[in-house]
Design a protein around this motif. Structure first.
Motif, short mmCIF file in Angstrom:
data_model
loop_
_atom_site.label_atom_id
_atom_site.label_comp_id
_atom_site.label_asym_id
_atom_site.label_seq_id
_atom_site.Cartn_x
_atom_site.Cartn_y
_atom_site.Cartn_z
N LYS A 172 -16.41 8.90 -4.59
CA LYS A 172 -17.26 8.06 -3.69
C LYS A 172 -17.67 6.91 -3.98
O LYS A 172 -18.17 6.31 -2.27
CB LYS A 172 -19.25 9.27 -3.98
CG LYS A 172 -18.76 11.11 -3.62
CD LYS A 172 -20.22 11.53 -4.11
CE LYS A 172 -20.99 9.90 -3.69
NZ LYS A 172 -22.79 11.83 -3.47
N GLU A 173 -18.14 6.60 -5.33
CA GLU A 173 -18.39 4.63 -4.97
C GLU A 173 -17.17 4.08 -4.44
O GLU A 173 -17.14 2.63 -3.87
CB GLU A 173 -18.15 4.33 -6.17
CG GLU A 173 -19.63 5.37 -6.92
CD GLU A 173 -20.67 4.40 -6.29
OE1 GLU A 173 -21.02 2.68 -6.77
OE2 GLU A 173 -21.24 4.72 -5.74
N LYS A 211 -17.15 3.66 -0.92
CA LYS A 211 -18.53 2.66 0.13
C LYS A 211 -17.87 1.75 -0.23
O LYS A 211 -18.44 0.85 -0.14
CB LYS A 211 -19.20 3.37 -0.76
CG LYS A 211 -20.15 4.95 -0.74
CD LYS A 211 -21.29 4.67 -1.41
CE LYS A 211 -22.40 6.18 -1.04
NZ LYS A 211 -23.18 5.83 -2.10
N ARG A 255 -17.01 0.47 -3.33
CA ARG A 255 -17.57 -0.40 -4.62
C ARG A 255 -17.10 0.35 -5.36
O ARG A 255 -16.00 0.94 -5.85
CB ARG A 255 -19.06 0.20 -4.85
CG ARG A 255 -20.08 0.22 -4.41
CD ARG A 255 -21.38 0.42 -4.61
NE ARG A 255 -22.47 0.94 -3.15
CZ ARG A 255 -23.35 1.79 -3.44
NH1 ARG A 255 -23.36 2.92 -4.04
NH2 ARG A 255 -23.80 1.75 -2.14
#
Length: 119
Positions: free
Chosen positions: A109-110, A113, A115
């Motif tokens: 998920k990071e 995004k 990141r």
């Protein structure tokens, strides 16, 4: 398991058998034989396969479900991380694997995004 994992990781990386063979300085036929289970790579070739496919020999051999060879750096002086690692060490194998899967999910998920997990 080895043959299936070599093939699936190769495809996931968008490589043809010919392209993988070229990177490993071998032939398309050799890669085909590995993927069809007609032959098994030597230990040296297994290591090279893992390196080229950016995975681990443990994943290719079915010893782990973690496909990534990326090493993650942790701040082991962080008291919350120390407590979490200590807690996880007492989990059952199923709960431990669920925890690892959840961490990998959060990591993905990071990444989506844009990141890095450390951000």
């Amino acid at each position: 398991m080895l043959s299936k994992r070599i093939k699936s990781v190769r495809k996931e990386k968008g490589l043809t058998q010919k392209e993988l063979a070229k990177r490993l300085k071998t032939t398309k036929g050799t890669i085909s034989n590995y993927e069809n289970g007609h032959s098994t790579p030597s230990n040296f070739m297994l290591k090279d396969l893992a390196d080229v496919l950016n995975t681990t020999t443990d994943f290719l051999l079915g010893r782990t479900e973690n496909i990534s060879s990326e090493q993650v750096e942790y701040d082991l002086n962080d008291p919350e991380l120390q407590t979490a690692f200590k807690d996880v060490s007492g989990f059952s194998e199923d709960a431990r694997q669920e925890t690892i899967n959840f961490i990998n999910y959060i990591k993905q998920k990071e990444k989506m995004k844009g990141r890095k997990p450390k951000d």
